[in-house]
Design an enzyme around this catalytic site. Sequence first.
Site, PDB file in Angstrom:
ATOM      1  N   MET A  58       0.852  -1.181   0.000  1.00 20.59           N
ATOM      2  CA  MET A  58       0.000   0.000   0.000  1.00 20.59           C
ATOM      3  C   MET A  58       0.891   1.235   0.000  1.00 20.59           C
ATOM      4  O   MET A  58       1.841   1.316   0.776  1.00 20.59           O
ATOM      5  CB  MET A  58      -0.926  -0.063   1.234  1.00 20.59           C
ATOM      6  CG  MET A  58      -1.770   1.164   1.454  1.00 20.59           C
ATOM      7  SD  MET A  58      -2.927   1.442   0.068  1.00 20.59           S
ATOM      8  CE  MET A  58      -3.073   3.228   0.147  1.00 20.59           C
ATOM      9  N   ASN A 116       0.885   4.273   1.092  1.00 15.59           N
ATOM     10  CA  ASN A 116       0.799   5.384   2.038  1.00 15.59           C
ATOM     11  C   ASN A 116       2.001   6.319   1.865  1.00 15.59           C
ATOM     12  O   ASN A 116       3.144   5.866   1.839  1.00 15.59           O
ATOM     13  CB  ASN A 116       0.805   4.851   3.470  1.00 15.59           C
ATOM     14  CG  ASN A 116      -0.097   3.669   3.639  1.00 15.59           C
ATOM     15  OD1 ASN A 116      -1.293   3.768   3.447  1.00 15.59           O
ATOM     16  ND2 ASN A 116       0.490   2.520   3.951  1.00 15.59           N
ATOM     17  N   HIS A 169       5.818   0.168  -8.522  1.00 14.75           N
ATOM     18  CA  HIS A 169       4.418   0.594  -8.640  1.00 14.75           C
ATOM     19  C   HIS A 169       4.062   1.539  -7.484  1.00 14.75           C
ATOM     20  O   HIS A 169       3.513   2.616  -7.694  1.00 14.75           O
ATOM     21  CB  HIS A 169       3.526  -0.651  -8.620  1.00 14.75           C
ATOM     22  CG  HIS A 169       2.053  -0.392  -8.560  1.00 14.75           C
ATOM     23  ND1 HIS A 169       1.231  -0.535  -9.656  1.00 14.75           N
ATOM     24  CD2 HIS A 169       1.251   0.001  -7.543  1.00 14.75           C
ATOM     25  CE1 HIS A 169      -0.017  -0.245  -9.317  1.00 14.75           C
ATOM     26  NE2 HIS A 169      -0.040   0.085  -8.027  1.00 14.75           N
ATOM     27  N   GLU A 170       4.402   1.135  -6.260  1.00 16.11           N
ATOM     28  CA  GLU A 170       4.029   1.956  -5.102  1.00 16.11           C
ATOM     29  C   GLU A 170       4.754   3.299  -5.133  1.00 16.11           C
ATOM     30  O   GLU A 170       4.173   4.324  -4.788  1.00 16.11           O
ATOM     31  CB  GLU A 170       4.326   1.222  -3.787  1.00 16.11           C
ATOM     32  CG  GLU A 170       3.654  -0.154  -3.637  1.00 16.11           C
ATOM     33  CD  GLU A 170       2.155  -0.158  -3.868  1.00 16.11           C
ATOM     34  OE1 GLU A 170       1.521   0.897  -3.721  1.00 16.11           O
ATOM     35  OE2 GLU A 170       1.611  -1.226  -4.235  1.00 16.11           O
ATOM     36  N   GLU A 177      -4.136   3.898 -10.684  1.00 24.33           N
ATOM     37  CA  GLU A 177      -3.622   2.522 -10.722  1.00 24.33           C
ATOM     38  C   GLU A 177      -3.002   2.203 -12.082  1.00 24.33           C
ATOM     39  O   GLU A 177      -1.971   1.552 -12.168  1.00 24.33           O
ATOM     40  CB  GLU A 177      -4.726   1.518 -10.395  1.00 24.33           C
ATOM     41  CG  GLU A 177      -5.167   1.532  -8.937  1.00 24.33           C
ATOM     42  CD  GLU A 177      -4.036   1.330  -7.944  1.00 24.33           C
ATOM     43  OE1 GLU A 177      -3.035   0.661  -8.283  1.00 24.33           O
ATOM     44  OE2 GLU A 177      -4.132   1.858  -6.826  1.00 24.33           O
TER      45      GLU A 177
HETATM   46 ZN   LIG Z   1      -1.611   0.740  -6.863  1.00 27.52          ZN
END
Ligand SMILES: [Zn+2]
Length: 1062
Positions: free
Chosen positions: A399, A401, A433-434, A456
């Site tokens: 995730m 954050n 990606h993050e 995304e």
């Molecule tokens: Zn994502």
Amino acid sequence: MLRGTATFGALKVALNCKKRMNVRAVVHRVCLIMGCYLVVENVDSLLTICSRRRKTGSGLVCVYIKYVSCCFAVQDQAGMMLLRVSLLCIAASSFHNAYSTTPRLSNEEPLKKTSATIRADEGEELDIRLPRSLRPLHYVIKLQPFINGNFSILGYVEVEMEVLEPTSNITLHMADIITKNDTVRVFSLNERAVVGIKEQHYDPERQFYIAHLEKQLEEGEKYVLSMDFLGSLGDLLHGFYKSAYKDIDGTTKRVAATMFQPTDARRAFPCFDEPALKATFEVHLARETWMTSLSNMPLAETRPVEGQEGWVWDRFERSVPMSTYLVAFVVSDFSHVKSSKDGHVQFRVWARRSVIDQAKYTASIAPKILNFYEKYFNIPFPLRKQDMIALPELSVQAMENWGLITSREDTLLHNPRVSTLANKANLVQVISHELAHNWFGNLVTPTWWEGLWLSEGFATYLGNLGMDYAEPTWKVLETLLIETLHGVMNMDSLATSRKISFPVGRPEEIKDIFDVDIVTMLPGASIIRMMSHFLGESTFRKGLTNFLGSFKYTNAEQDDLWEHLTAVAHQDGTLPRNVTVKTIMDTWTLQKGFPVIQVSRSMEGTSATISQGHILQLSPEGRNISNTHDSKWWVPLTYTCRNQANFNRTQAMVWMKDSEDSITITALPPKDQWVIFNLQETGYYRVSYDDHNWGLLIQQLRDDHEVIHVINRAQIIDDAMNLARTGHLNYTIALDVYSYLWKETAFLPWLTAMNNLHYITRMFKGKTGFGALKHYLLALTLPLYKAVGFDDNSEDPYLLKAKRRLAVEWACDLGHGHCLQQARALYRRWMLDPANESIISPDIKPTVYCHAIAEGGEAEWDFAWRRYLETDVSTETSVLLDALACTKETWILARYLEISLDPNTHMKRQDVAFVLSYIGRNEMGRHLVLNYLNEHWNKIYPYQKLMRGELLNLATRDFNTKTDLKNNPGAGHSKQFTVLYLTTEPLQYRKASEGHTRNKISRHVMMLQLLWGSPMGLKPDIVRYRLSLASSSLEETRHAETPSAGHRWNTVTVFIFTYQKH
Ligand SMILES: [Zn+2]
């Protein structure tokens, strides 16, 4: 304790009055009477407990009050619903100063009003969006989680708001939280005076806390609302939750972490929980002195908690303006590795102390990738630090954050001796990606969740660029990116696929987007890739930079991006003046699926008619083509031909508009030369040619395949096989493409070829033709297997290892003697020397473990299970869990399923769904999983729901008979679950057409077998055997011309003739 009191009466009434009780509503009523607010917490787990007890016929309502628990029986007239309510209704003592004033923020853009409605039970529309009268500017959040105590959280929040429209109430999101009503205060910053509260109210349906005020709040003025509250560390891997793990010394330790996306920040603190309501955050976390706390921002100061020995408060710096779902905190006793600080950002990677040395690779690679994005966007990362933490449990892989990326251990940690190459690639892909989300998602955020595809899609596409920068030898842009594209097209051609951008409202609907992310996100990445090519890389980048610069710290919609890209494209001249990016992209994001471009060349070959259609693998009516009537796209066409092959011109050469049924392209070469469309497969579409051009392409591949770009070689294979699957191309042609493969040395065409054979092998499983198919596949794979060998060398380049992994997997799966023997021997050596990590090299481990366990018995299985319990390398545990499901013993599988569902075996909660999927993939085990899904469909935990569709898919994908279809557990539920649509409809379709397809393929494979084998001079008895197989397959389809074994060549001709006639 409540029996005989008014509260008990209310509880009983509430329980009895509704046949189908809404647990939230019941508990809410009880809480109202008790003077506190609570949205129950973990309703799903309550329901699970209830359902388990259903059988007993009576149940318990357990109410915990002031930490004293008290259980008593309630006779439930509905007779079904029994619940265990955990109420933590505590008059939480004030433990903070009420509030402090805070300066104003810089982002003063008015909020755009968007609405989302849901259908309430009664049928009326209910607006679930927060009122637009207020917007938050700044939060102070103070939390003291009792991780090593009773798991409660003492909380305090103050939120400074600006009034956009006069209003006399304040509405916030809140869930699983108990407010202490008499601590709620509203203070006017302008008047320096308290505003009285008339009434407080909770709306469980919308998860709204509403304070009705005694006076109206004036437009433009600022107010602060503050309150104490009580929360608890949950188990469901959302909100602020807890996890347990075993430390080095074997003791059980706990960690508390957050997972807020999309709508779970409200479970940790009351807030305006919508992505457009950005604010700054000042987080304070109380922790015991031997633990560490982390949040988005760097630590500002630490001071003791007054009156509590052994506790300190950590205060973190005020954050940049951001959405609530990006707030994060973790309290643990983990250790960390720092990356060398080359730049303005300090990287730290955190993990359990016993595995911290596995964090080094991430620490070395992440700063490089962040650096790449800073240069790519020409916008610096705004924070001074970036933490990444490997959590024992997380409901998603990772995730984003801001400043504190959370991830699963098996994603973020790497042990070069044990982890596989696939693990390593996954690691780089995920962190890349993050980190890309820091710009797309964090800095500029979609206004509402329907725009999620944009962040995304970009994070996925740009993630590949970051990954390519970090590990250039992996050539991910021509391997992983294309593999993803093929996978996505396969999914997106289902009649059930969705538009990329679609409206959502209810929290469950919002979460649903994440359920089917592969369908909504990955096509996003593919159409973004197409866009970067048709606009040209430099125009694309400039447009992105302008867009991010204009909307930083705020929110945007796709049209905002299209505007910025159009402006730059017109400036650079890469798009005609009368065309906008919006015109083009709306055809890709606002309708589902993708086109198939049909190229039909003239008799001379020098011109071609191009038309577009929409191909579906299936549709509810059982038809598989939805022709040209409604769906049309703006298609960027690129092409090249034999005499001047140039595969680098990926900018649109001709646009096919959505208003055109067909267009003609001239100046093509004469008919003896091939043409190829969709260069480097940058367009999100398939291409179908006339048979003559297919023939020329196949001939070229056989003569000198390297003339054709490696991506286009894979494209030809993938398009041909998928067109054949949908009945748009003869399988003879599609499988003929495979005839060049023995010369192929590149990984991507092999991977594409093999991936496309999975479907065929699944359809043949358990059928008479399977043996012949196996021979055909072995003949195809063995040259590759021989070329790359079984033995791994750690120094080998990535792509060679990848090819070996593929070849070994197929050879063993097909039962190749040498492969199986090697696998068994290695595993046996390992069983004798379990501590030796070098016996089986990491990349062939999945195959070796799986086949040794499949071929072996209880001893092999038990050994792997012991290794699972002992190992501290999370990537190894994943491989082991997968391999354990390979056993052919049904009783062992049943036992495995039982163990995985038993809460006392300490299997990670996130792993249970994986185990189910692994068992479901096994022919012997799929009925176990189907039974489980049948019984538990509605009660699968939320963190496993993400896997629900996938589970069903894996357990049913081998279905190839009508009897199989009758047992489909999804059938009764298909209206309720979107995820299920994805799997049930294919089943419906298969019912209609797959028997036919299978027989078609079957006959073709027989033919290939015969033709393939004939030059090598087959012995007559082998021919007889194969012909008997082939004829039995023919009988199945009532083509009862049984060929005679005596006349070999005549028979082959008859076969071809028969085949072509049908
Ligand atoms: Zn994502």
